[in-house]
Design a protein around this motif. Structure first.
Motif, PDB file in Angstrom:
ATOM      1  N   SER A   1     -19.318 -15.667 -10.719  1.00 43.68           N
ATOM      2  CA  SER A   1     -18.525 -14.844 -11.645  1.00 43.68           C
ATOM      3  C   SER A   1     -19.405 -14.210 -12.711  1.00 43.68           C
ATOM      4  O   SER A   1     -19.211 -13.048 -13.088  1.00 43.68           O
ATOM      5  N   LEU A   2     -20.389 -14.949 -13.198  1.00 45.16           N
ATOM      6  CA  LEU A   2     -21.307 -14.408 -14.194  1.00 45.16           C
ATOM      7  C   LEU A   2     -22.114 -13.247 -13.617  1.00 45.16           C
ATOM      8  O   LEU A   2     -22.315 -12.220 -14.290  1.00 45.16           O
ATOM      9  N   CYS A   3     -22.566 -13.390 -12.378  1.00 44.57           N
ATOM     10  CA  CYS A   3     -23.320 -12.301 -11.739  1.00 44.57           C
ATOM     11  C   CYS A   3     -22.463 -11.052 -11.584  1.00 44.57           C
ATOM     12  O   CYS A   3     -22.917  -9.929 -11.843  1.00 44.57           O
ATOM     13  N   LEU A   4     -21.218 -11.220 -11.169  1.00 42.71           N
ATOM     14  CA  LEU A   4     -20.328 -10.061 -11.030  1.00 42.71           C
ATOM     15  C   LEU A   4     -20.055  -9.413 -12.387  1.00 42.71           C
ATOM     16  O   LEU A   4     -19.979  -8.187 -12.505  1.00 42.71           O
ATOM     17  N   PHE A   5     -19.879 -10.241 -13.413  1.00 47.04           N
ATOM     18  CA  PHE A   5     -19.649  -9.691 -14.758  1.00 47.04           C
ATOM     19  C   PHE A   5     -20.836  -8.849 -15.206  1.00 47.04           C
ATOM     20  O   PHE A   5     -20.674  -7.744 -15.735  1.00 47.04           O
ATOM     21  N   LEU A   6     -22.052  -9.369 -14.991  1.00 44.55           N
ATOM     22  CA  LEU A   6     -23.242  -8.619 -15.385  1.00 44.55           C
ATOM     23  C   LEU A   6     -23.396  -7.347 -14.571  1.00 44.55           C
ATOM     24  O   LEU A   6     -23.910  -6.341 -15.071  1.00 44.55           O
TER      25      LEU A   6
ATOM     26  N   GLY B   1     -23.273 -12.444  -6.555  1.00 44.71           N
ATOM     27  CA  GLY B   1     -21.983 -12.885  -7.073  1.00 44.71           C
ATOM     28  C   GLY B   1     -20.964 -13.140  -5.978  1.00 44.71           C
ATOM     29  O   GLY B   1     -20.296 -14.175  -5.969  1.00 44.71           O
TER      30      GLY B   1
ATOM     31  N   THR C   1     -18.827 -20.401 -11.095  1.00 47.53           N
ATOM     32  CA  THR C   1     -19.253 -19.970 -12.422  1.00 47.53           C
ATOM     33  C   THR C   1     -20.436 -19.004 -12.344  1.00 47.53           C
ATOM     34  O   THR C   1     -20.430 -17.937 -12.967  1.00 47.53           O
TER      35      THR C   1
ATOM     36  N   ALA D   1     -24.303  -7.965  -7.591  1.00 49.10           N
ATOM     37  CA  ALA D   1     -23.018  -7.953  -6.894  1.00 49.10           C
ATOM     38  C   ALA D   1     -23.069  -8.780  -5.611  1.00 49.10           C
ATOM     39  O   ALA D   1     -22.144  -9.559  -5.319  1.00 49.10           O
TER      40      ALA D   1
ATOM     41  N   VAL E   1     -20.850  -5.536 -13.233  1.00 47.34           N
ATOM     42  CA  VAL E   1     -19.783  -4.576 -13.504  1.00 47.34           C
ATOM     43  C   VAL E   1     -19.913  -3.957 -14.895  1.00 47.34           C
ATOM     44  O   VAL E   1     -19.792  -2.743 -15.057  1.00 47.34           O
ATOM     45  N   PHE E   2     -20.204  -4.769 -15.924  1.00 48.61           N
ATOM     46  CA  PHE E   2     -20.161  -4.260 -17.292  1.00 48.61           C
ATOM     47  C   PHE E   2     -21.542  -3.835 -17.819  1.00 48.61           C
ATOM     48  O   PHE E   2     -21.824  -2.648 -17.913  1.00 48.61           O
TER      49      PHE E   2
ATOM     50  N   THR F   1     -23.419  -1.544 -15.137  1.00 50.45           N
ATOM     51  CA  THR F   1     -22.847  -0.214 -14.953  1.00 50.45           C
ATOM     52  C   THR F   1     -23.103   0.673 -16.161  1.00 50.45           C
ATOM     53  O   THR F   1     -23.424   1.858 -16.029  1.00 50.45           O
TER      54      THR F   1
END
Length: 355
Positions: free
Chosen positions: A317-322, A58, A314, A55, A324-325, A328
């Motif tokens: 955003s990939l770090c935040l996606f990993l 990201g 890019t 996070a 969050v989903f 988590t």
């Protein structure tokens, strides 16, 4: 004796247990050297740390990406490809013959419109495409030291002139890189009345002028061969003051590149008409290259390039996606494993026995 043996065994097992254990439950098995222990389970902490790191990275990368992208979008550019338009219609089928014929005028007039206000200084670049400049035909020692003018072994085929006597006819600067020096010229005017001066001082790196090119080395036998590659150099001016050459000699790594030609030290307003008189001398037609004239404002990013900002966005955003989903979900699944201290292990210790 049995009491003494039991006391020694308990002491040995207690010393071997972790210091940070918050809760200790143990049960001795039939084998007196093994006990069942509930040890802290740290697996639940690892996903939380990974989520936090992803996070933070990201958010940091997205912030940098937005800043870079805004800086790039704030740069105003005028790009004009002129290599095709500056060839007369009768030579469109044989452009190489046109550019090699010294009897044909190479003057070309181009008209540019200023799309937005451009604050000074306005950088003037020339851009080449499909041109591989990163060869090794040069002599850096020759550029720095006047006593090394005969050091031309790495400059073939542009090493010497005449009878190839290296002791009398070295080329300074030698090599194909210097020989292919860009020689198109540009003259700018605002409308048809006011001339726009181009400042060509300080366009090269100061470190190059002070360290790589000597003020005691002067051009010698340059472009004296039967086949001339590009621009000529003034033999009375030292290499450290030949800034067009210095800029050109800092070779590009890729086949498409821009190099600084000069600066217009005047503000340009939206809607202004700039008339450019071009001398279309440089031969890019023999290798199917392209030539462009670029006028650009400046920022801390130097040139307009959205790639850096997009790359940061890019990755961020990939770090935040990993985080969050997948991160988590992994953390929540670890919650179902129970408390930190509910992992039971069979721990065996060598315990001294007293018979």
């Amino acid at each position: 004796m049995a009491s003494s043996s039991s006391s020694a065994s308990s002491s040995a097992v207690g010393d071997a247990q972790p210091r940070r254990r918050t809760k200790q439950n143990s049960e001795r098995t039939d084998d007196s050297s093994c006990i069942l222990e509930e040890l802290p389970d740290l697996r639940r902490r690892t996903p939380l740390r990974a989520i936090s790191a992803l996070a933070v990275i990201g958010v940091l990368f997205i912030t940098i990406g937005v800043v870079c992208l805004r800086a790039s979008r704030s740069i105003v550019e005028i790009v004009d490809r002129y290599d095709q338009e500056c060839v007369p219609p009768q030579y469109q089928e044989d452009k190489v013959a046109y550019v090699r014929d010294a009897r044909i005028s190479k003057t070309c007039i181009r008209t540019l419109k200023v799309p937005k206000d451009m604050q000074k200084p306005v950088n003037v670049y020339y851009e080449l495409d499909n041109f591989l400049q990163n060869n090794h035909s040069r002599s850096d020692s020759q550029l720095r030291d006047p006593s090394k003018q005969h050091d031309t072994s790495s400059c073939r085929p542009e090493d010497v002139t005449g009878d190839k006597d290296k002791q009398t006819n070295p080329i300074v600067p030698c090599g194909l890189i210097a020989w292919s020096l860009f020689n198109d010229t540009y003259i700018f005017s605002l409308g048809n009345n006011k001339k726009l001066e181009v400042n060509k001082t300080g366009i090269s790196w100061k470190s190059d002028r002070n360290r790589r090119f000597s003020d005691r080395v002067f051009p010698k036998n340059f472009q004296n061969g039967t086949v001339q590659g590009g621009a000529h150099l003034n033999s009375s001016i030292p290499l450290s003051r030949q800034e067009d050459l210095i800029v050109w000699m800092r070779v590009a790594a890729f086949p498409t590149f821009r190099k600084l030609y000069g600066r217009i030290e005047e503000d340009l307003r939206a809607g202004d008409t700039i008339v450019v008189s071009i001398q279309n001398n440089y031969n890019t037609y023999s290798f199917k290259g392209k030539k462009k004239l670029v006028l650009s404002t400046t920022s801390w990013l130097e040139v307009k390039n959205d790639f850096l900002g997009i790359a940061y966005l890019t990755v961020g955003s990939l770090c935040l996606f990993l985080a969050v989903f997948p991160g988590t979900s992994t953390y929540l699944s670890s919650q179902d494993m129970g408390n930190e201290n509910d992992r039971t292990y069979l721990v065996c210790r060598s315990v001294a026995r007293l018979d």
